[in-house]
Design an enzyme around this catalytic site. Structure first.
Site, PDB file in Angstrom:
ATOM      1  N   GLY A   2       0.832  -1.205   0.000  1.00  0.00           N
ATOM      2  CA  GLY A   2       0.000   0.000   0.000  1.00  0.00           C
ATOM      3  C   GLY A   2       0.860   1.245   0.000  1.00  0.00           C
ATOM      4  N   VAL A  51       1.017  -4.743   6.162  1.00  0.00           N
ATOM      5  CA  VAL A  51      -0.403  -4.918   5.841  1.00  0.00           C
ATOM      6  C   VAL A  51      -1.239  -3.907   6.639  1.00  0.00           C
ATOM      7  CG1 VAL A  51      -0.136  -7.366   5.309  1.00  0.00           C
ATOM      8  CG2 VAL A  51      -0.709  -6.676   7.634  1.00  0.00           C
ATOM      9  N   THR A 107      -9.054   0.123  12.194  1.00  0.00           N
ATOM     10  CA  THR A 107      -9.826  -0.011  13.434  1.00  0.00           C
ATOM     11  C   THR A 107     -10.835  -1.139  13.263  1.00  0.00           C
ATOM     12  OG1 THR A 107      -9.567   2.349  13.837  1.00  0.00           O
ATOM     13  CG2 THR A 107     -11.344   1.234  15.033  1.00  0.00           C
ATOM     14  N   SER A 161       4.100  -2.235   9.680  1.00  0.00           N
ATOM     15  CA  SER A 161       2.774  -1.700  10.018  1.00  0.00           C
ATOM     16  C   SER A 161       2.807  -1.148  11.443  1.00  0.00           C
ATOM     17  CB  SER A 161       1.713  -2.811  10.015  1.00  0.00           C
ATOM     18  OG  SER A 161       1.628  -3.453   8.776  1.00  0.00           O
ATOM     19  N   ALA A 173       5.153  10.686   6.267  1.00  0.00           N
ATOM     20  CA  ALA A 173       3.843  11.326   6.117  1.00  0.00           C
ATOM     21  C   ALA A 173       3.500  11.331   4.635  1.00  0.00           C
ATOM     22  CB  ALA A 173       3.874  12.748   6.670  1.00  0.00           C
ATOM     23  N   PHE A 199       1.152  12.268  19.859  1.00  0.00           N
ATOM     24  CA  PHE A 199       1.707  13.607  20.142  1.00  0.00           C
ATOM     25  C   PHE A 199       1.420  14.559  18.981  1.00  0.00           C
ATOM     26  CE2 PHE A 199       4.987  13.644  23.705  1.00  0.00           C
ATOM     27  CZ  PHE A 199       4.461  12.548  24.349  1.00  0.00           C
ATOM     28  N   LEU A 200       1.610  14.067  17.741  1.00  0.00           N
ATOM     29  CA  LEU A 200       1.379  14.940  16.580  1.00  0.00           C
ATOM     30  C   LEU A 200      -0.082  15.364  16.505  1.00  0.00           C
ATOM     31  CD1 LEU A 200       3.560  13.067  13.933  1.00  0.00           C
ATOM     32  CD2 LEU A 200       3.957  15.385  14.777  1.00  0.00           C
ATOM     33  N   CYS A 236      -4.345   7.276   9.845  1.00  0.00           N
ATOM     34  CA  CYS A 236      -3.647   6.774  11.045  1.00  0.00           C
ATOM     35  C   CYS A 236      -3.886   7.516  12.352  1.00  0.00           C
ATOM     36  CB  CYS A 236      -2.160   6.700  10.760  1.00  0.00           C
ATOM     37  SG  CYS A 236      -1.799   5.445   9.512  1.00  0.00           S
ATOM     38  N   PHE A 249      -7.206  14.363   2.447  1.00  0.00           N
ATOM     39  CA  PHE A 249      -7.096  14.730   3.875  1.00  0.00           C
ATOM     40  C   PHE A 249      -6.001  15.749   4.123  1.00  0.00           C
ATOM     41  CE2 PHE A 249      -3.389  12.719   5.931  1.00  0.00           C
ATOM     42  CZ  PHE A 249      -2.940  11.852   4.946  1.00  0.00           C
TER      43      PHE A 249
HETATM   44  P1  NAD Z   1      -2.785   0.322   2.764  1.00  0.00           P
HETATM   45  O1  NAD Z   1      -4.170  -0.097   3.037  1.00  0.00           O
HETATM   46  O2  NAD Z   1      -2.500   1.354   1.721  1.00  0.00           O
HETATM   47  O3  NAD Z   1      -1.885  -0.961   2.397  1.00  0.00           O
HETATM   48  C1  NAD Z   1      -1.989  -2.172   3.056  1.00  0.00           C
HETATM   49  C2  NAD Z   1      -1.928  -3.275   2.007  1.00  0.00           C
HETATM   50  O4  NAD Z   1      -1.887  -4.534   2.674  1.00  0.00           O
HETATM   51  C3  NAD Z   1      -3.152  -3.320   1.070  1.00  0.00           C
HETATM   52  O5  NAD Z   1      -2.733  -3.140  -0.268  1.00  0.00           O
HETATM   53  C4  NAD Z   1      -3.747  -4.695   1.317  1.00  0.00           C
HETATM   54  O6  NAD Z   1      -4.279  -5.293   0.151  1.00  0.00           O
HETATM   55  C5  NAD Z   1      -2.534  -5.458   1.815  1.00  0.00           C
HETATM   56  N1  NAD Z   1      -2.860  -6.667   2.567  1.00  0.00           N
HETATM   57  C6  NAD Z   1      -3.805  -6.855   3.512  1.00  0.00           C
HETATM   58  N2  NAD Z   1      -3.782  -8.126   3.949  1.00  0.00           N
HETATM   59  C7  NAD Z   1      -2.801  -8.761   3.280  1.00  0.00           C
HETATM   60  C8  NAD Z   1      -2.292 -10.077   3.311  1.00  0.00           C
HETATM   61  N3  NAD Z   1      -2.790 -10.992   4.136  1.00  0.00           N
HETATM   62  N4  NAD Z   1      -1.286 -10.387   2.475  1.00  0.00           N
HETATM   63  C9  NAD Z   1      -0.777  -9.459   1.633  1.00  0.00           C
HETATM   64  N5  NAD Z   1      -1.219  -8.195   1.559  1.00  0.00           N
HETATM   65  C10 NAD Z   1      -2.211  -7.839   2.390  1.00  0.00           C
HETATM   66  O7  NAD Z   1      -2.194   0.800   4.159  1.00  0.00           O
HETATM   67  P2  NAD Z   1      -0.934   1.745   4.431  1.00  0.00           P
HETATM   68  O8  NAD Z   1      -1.382   3.155   4.462  1.00  0.00           O
HETATM   69  O9  NAD Z   1       0.197   1.356   3.558  1.00  0.00           O
HETATM   70  O10 NAD Z   1      -0.599   1.328   5.930  1.00  0.00           O
HETATM   71  C11 NAD Z   1      -0.037   0.072   6.225  1.00  0.00           C
HETATM   72  C12 NAD Z   1       0.427   0.103   7.670  1.00  0.00           C
HETATM   73  O11 NAD Z   1       1.417   1.127   7.827  1.00  0.00           O
HETATM   74  C13 NAD Z   1      -0.679   0.426   8.672  1.00  0.00           C
HETATM   75  O12 NAD Z   1      -0.438  -0.317   9.849  1.00  0.00           O
HETATM   76  C14 NAD Z   1      -0.491   1.903   8.947  1.00  0.00           C
HETATM   77  O13 NAD Z   1      -0.927   2.253  10.240  1.00  0.00           O
HETATM   78  C15 NAD Z   1       1.018   2.045   8.854  1.00  0.00           C
HETATM   79  N6  NAD Z   1       1.480   3.390   8.463  1.00  0.00           N
HETATM   80  C16 NAD Z   1       0.855   4.084   7.471  1.00  0.00           C
HETATM   81  C17 NAD Z   1       1.350   5.334   7.091  1.00  0.00           C
HETATM   82  C18 NAD Z   1       0.706   6.147   5.996  1.00  0.00           C
HETATM   83  O14 NAD Z   1       1.071   7.302   5.835  1.00  0.00           O
HETATM   84  N7  NAD Z   1      -0.222   5.622   5.233  1.00  0.00           N
HETATM   85  C19 NAD Z   1       2.495   5.843   7.710  1.00  0.00           C
HETATM   86  C20 NAD Z   1       3.108   5.093   8.702  1.00  0.00           C
HETATM   87  C21 NAD Z   1       2.608   3.865   9.076  1.00  0.00           C
HETATM   88  C1  UGA Z   2       1.041  11.179   9.986  1.00  0.00           C
HETATM   89  C2  UGA Z   2       2.380  11.461  10.676  1.00  0.00           C
HETATM   90  O1  UGA Z   2       2.768  12.800  10.398  1.00  0.00           O
HETATM   91  C3  UGA Z   2       3.448  10.498  10.185  1.00  0.00           C
HETATM   92  O2  UGA Z   2       4.653  10.708  10.906  1.00  0.00           O
HETATM   93  C4  UGA Z   2       2.968   9.066  10.402  1.00  0.00           C
HETATM   94  O3  UGA Z   2       3.919   8.152   9.909  1.00  0.00           O
HETATM   95  C5  UGA Z   2       1.655   8.869   9.667  1.00  0.00           C
HETATM   96  O4  UGA Z   2       0.676   9.826  10.173  1.00  0.00           O
HETATM   97  C6  UGA Z   2       1.052   7.527   9.893  1.00  0.00           C
HETATM   98  O5  UGA Z   2       1.365   6.858  10.850  1.00  0.00           O
HETATM   99  O6  UGA Z   2       0.204   7.220   9.061  1.00  0.00           O
HETATM  100  P1  UGA Z   2      -0.034  11.799   7.642  1.00  0.00           P
HETATM  101  O7  UGA Z   2      -1.296  11.356   8.296  1.00  0.00           O
HETATM  102  O8  UGA Z   2       0.319  11.248   6.318  1.00  0.00           O
HETATM  103  O9  UGA Z   2       1.202  11.453   8.602  1.00  0.00           O
HETATM  104  O10 UGA Z   2      -0.055  13.378   7.490  1.00  0.00           O
HETATM  105  P2  UGA Z   2       0.190  14.598   8.497  1.00  0.00           P
HETATM  106  O11 UGA Z   2       1.054  15.575   7.826  1.00  0.00           O
HETATM  107  O12 UGA Z   2       0.609  14.146   9.840  1.00  0.00           O
HETATM  108  O13 UGA Z   2      -1.264  15.240   8.601  1.00  0.00           O
HETATM  109  C7  UGA Z   2      -2.315  14.587   9.287  1.00  0.00           C
HETATM  110  C8  UGA Z   2      -3.523  15.487   9.331  1.00  0.00           C
HETATM  111  O14 UGA Z   2      -3.326  16.588  10.214  1.00  0.00           O
HETATM  112  C9  UGA Z   2      -3.881  16.097   7.965  1.00  0.00           C
HETATM  113  O15 UGA Z   2      -5.282  16.113   7.806  1.00  0.00           O
HETATM  114  C10 UGA Z   2      -3.326  17.496   8.079  1.00  0.00           C
HETATM  115  O16 UGA Z   2      -3.950  18.410   7.217  1.00  0.00           O
HETATM  116  C11 UGA Z   2      -3.609  17.797   9.537  1.00  0.00           C
HETATM  117  N1  UGA Z   2      -2.745  18.857  10.089  1.00  0.00           N
HETATM  118  C12 UGA Z   2      -1.404  18.674  10.174  1.00  0.00           C
HETATM  119  C13 UGA Z   2      -3.316  20.038  10.558  1.00  0.00           C
HETATM  120  O17 UGA Z   2      -4.536  20.216  10.499  1.00  0.00           O
HETATM  121  N2  UGA Z   2      -2.502  21.001  11.076  1.00  0.00           N
HETATM  122  C14 UGA Z   2      -1.152  20.848  11.163  1.00  0.00           C
HETATM  123  O18 UGA Z   2      -0.465  21.776  11.662  1.00  0.00           O
HETATM  124  C15 UGA Z   2      -0.599  19.656  10.693  1.00  0.00           C
END
Ligand code: NAD
Ligand code: UGA
Length: 456
Positions: free
Chosen positions: A13, A89, A93, A130, A163, A225-226, A275, A337
């Site tokens: 993903g 993966v 929630t 993840s 991010a 915290f963020l 997240c 978002f």
């Molecule tokens: P996403 O939904 O974009 O990607 C997850 C992928 O996992 C999907 O493509 C899904 O098809 C695949 N998947 C699910 N079950 C599977 C299985 N059994 N085998 C193989 N593939 C499988 O999610 P994401 O945004 O990449 O987030 C993934 C994890 O990383 C989450 O735990 C999230 O909290 C964490 N995370 C996300 C971000 C972000 O900015 N999106 C940043 C930091 C951490």
């Molecule tokens: C956030 C964290 O910043 C990453 O470090 C983390 O890895 C990620 O979540 C995750 O675990 O998924 P992201 O959600 O991609 O990243 O984007 P952010 O820049 O954190 O923004 C989150 C939300 O807060 C957005 O809707 C943004 O517009 C809002 N935001 C951010 C505000 O309203 N005000 C600000 O000052 C900053």
């Protein structure tokens, strides 16, 4: 070509796909394979039309795909040949049963852990990428050691802090890389191997090691915290609106204190993204499970404040537009978002759109990258979509800025004003527009946390 290491990521993903692309670019001696159960997603990773929009990602993919970066649905095959397996993966929630609406849904990683146990052919390092509840590694170790067929697995926690919108840069130049491990010699050797992988491009002093539970908890804490900073400034924005203080001025004065810092103090209509809410709710649930009810309540308020802020935004629109939105046309500028992404998971735009529809407003949504997702999110609802902000605004009573896309700062607002019904309103949910100038053009302007500029 013979590669020194075989690295795979299960889950391709936002995180898995982007992280593997950057690892492939920085480690040409490694063969990197991102796998997923979602065949459409893999097909798009292998096409010119990538499944996600991230600035700079196209270039990294173009430079690596087919050379040392591969996308595949053959998960078992990939596991069989892997030295290091990242698991990225989804951990959404939970939407059912115990912990519904709070706890992380662990079914995807559980399936993955079992598959790794069954399909591995040699000793393997398994890396949690993840975001998992604290002590997930313990469960993963137990699953792997139960299925164990004489193989040894080392589980590490290496949470991702990128991010969206800046993912490539965040991966190329991370503030820190965190690697948590157990203490035994084999675990420490596995940790050192992962450290060595990152050392290909990350300075050693930015690679932090810790115990495995600290690493898991640090990720939840960092997001909490963020998000808390955003909720804190949003809480202050409500107070500013009552007292004629200006939230931008307050944020600047507060943020100039080095101990506080200036980042993440932009008041908005509320935070979104896949997240923040999910990870805080997971933290709250875990705290409750450990009997830490006060700690749980403390963090829960970060999410509650965010709901309050989203509601307040629509309430302001309703009150300003003479307490009725029925039949009025509202243009939503932005649906993602945040800027520079097409991701709409938990975007405040969904709440705003639904509440406006509940008031029988007639809404048109424009966004440069998120319309495909917006159409899916609002499927079946009476909403119009347009790629062109001028077209979206024409004939409307109000423009509401929902996403902080740079392009909205530089539109021709005189032209937009001419095309709108009067009185014309702007609700700037991101405080990105020139409010004084808009007022001079003739708009009634409602920023966040500032005195509105109105002509009546
Ligand atoms: P996403 O939904 O974009 O990607 C997850 C992928 O996992 C999907 O493509 C899904 O098809 C695949 N998947 C699910 N079950 C599977 C299985 N059994 N085998 C193989 N593939 C499988 O999610 P994401 O945004 O990449 O987030 C993934 C994890 O990383 C989450 O735990 C999230 O909290 C964490 N995370 C996300 C971000 C972000 O900015 N999106 C940043 C930091 C951490
Ligand atoms: C956030 C964290 O910043 C990453 O470090 C983390 O890895 C990620 O979540 C995750 O675990 O998924 P992201 O959600 O991609 O990243 O984007 P952010 O820049 O954190 O923004 C989150 C939300 O807060 C957005 O809707 C943004 O517009 C809002 N935001 C951010 C505000 O309203 N005000 C600000 O000052 C900053």
């Amino acid at each position: 070509m013979k590669f020194e290491k075989n690295i795979i990521c299960i889950g391709s993903g936002y995180v898995g796909g982007t992280t593997m692309a950057v690892i492939a670019a920085k480690c040409p001696h490694c063969r990197v394979t991102a796998v997923d159960v979602d065949a459409d997603r893999i097909a798009r990773w292998n096409s010119e039309n990538l499944p996600i929009y991230e600035p700079g990602l196209d270039d990294v993919i173009r430079a690596t795909r087919g050379k040392n970066l591969f996308f595949s649905t053959d998960i078992e095959g990939a596991i069989g040949g892997a030295d290091i397996i990242f698991v990225s993966v989804s951990t959404p929630t939970k939407s059912f049963g115990e912990g519904e609406g709070m706890a992380a849904d662990l079914q995807y990683w559980e399936k993955t852990a079992r598959l790794i146990g069954e399909a591995a052919r040699g000793d393997t390092i398994v890396v949690e990428k993840s975001t998992f509840p604290v002590r997930t590694a313990f469960a993963m170790e137990r699953i792997l050691s139960t299925i164990n067929r004489g193989l040894r697995f080392q589980v590490l926690s290496n949470p991702e802090f990128l991010a969206e919108g800046t993912a490539v840069r965040d991966l190329e130049e991370p503030d820190r890389v965190l690697i948590g491990s157990r203490e035994g010699p084999e675990a420490l050797a596995a940790r050192d191997e992962l450290v060595a992988l990152y050392e290909n491009w990350v300075p050693r002093e930015r690679i932090v090691t810790s115990n495995i539970w600290s690493a898991e908890l640090s990720k939840l804490a960092a997001n909490a915290f963020l998000a808390q900073r955003v909720s804190s400034i949003n809480a202050i924005s409500a107070f500013c609106e009552k007292t004629e203080a200006d939230v931008t001025e307050v944020a600047r004065a507060v943020g100039m204190d080095n101990r506080i810092g200036a980042k993440f103090l932009n008041a908005s209509l509320g935070f979104g993204g896949s997240c923040f809410k999910k990870d805080i709710l997971s933290l709250v649930y875990l705290c409750r499970c450990y009997g830490l009810n006060e700690v749980a309540e403390y963090w829960n308020w970060v999410v509650r404040m965010n709901e309050y802020q989203k509601n307040r935004f629509v309430q302001t629109m309703l009150t300003a537009m003479f307490n009725t939105l029925a039949g009025k046309k509202v243009a939503l500028f932005g649906f993602a978002f945040k800027a520079d992404t097409g991701d709409t998971r938990e975007t405040p735009a969904i709440d705003v759109a639904r509440r406006l529809l509940a008031e029988h407003a007639d809404i048109t949504i424009t966004d440069p990258k998120a319309l495909e997702n917006a159409r899916r999110d609002l499927h079946g609802l009476p909403v119009t979509f347009s790629h062109d902000p001028y077209e979206a605004a024409a004939g409307s009573d109000a423009v509401a800025v929902v996403t902080d896309w740079n392009l909205y700062r530089t539109l021709d607002y005189e032209k937009i004003f001419e095309s709108m019904n009067k009185p014309a309103f702007v609700f700037d949910g991101r405080n990105i527009l020139d409010h004084k100038r808009l007022f001079e053009i003739g708009f009634n302007v409602y920023p966040i946390g500032k005195v509105p500029l109105v002509h009546f």
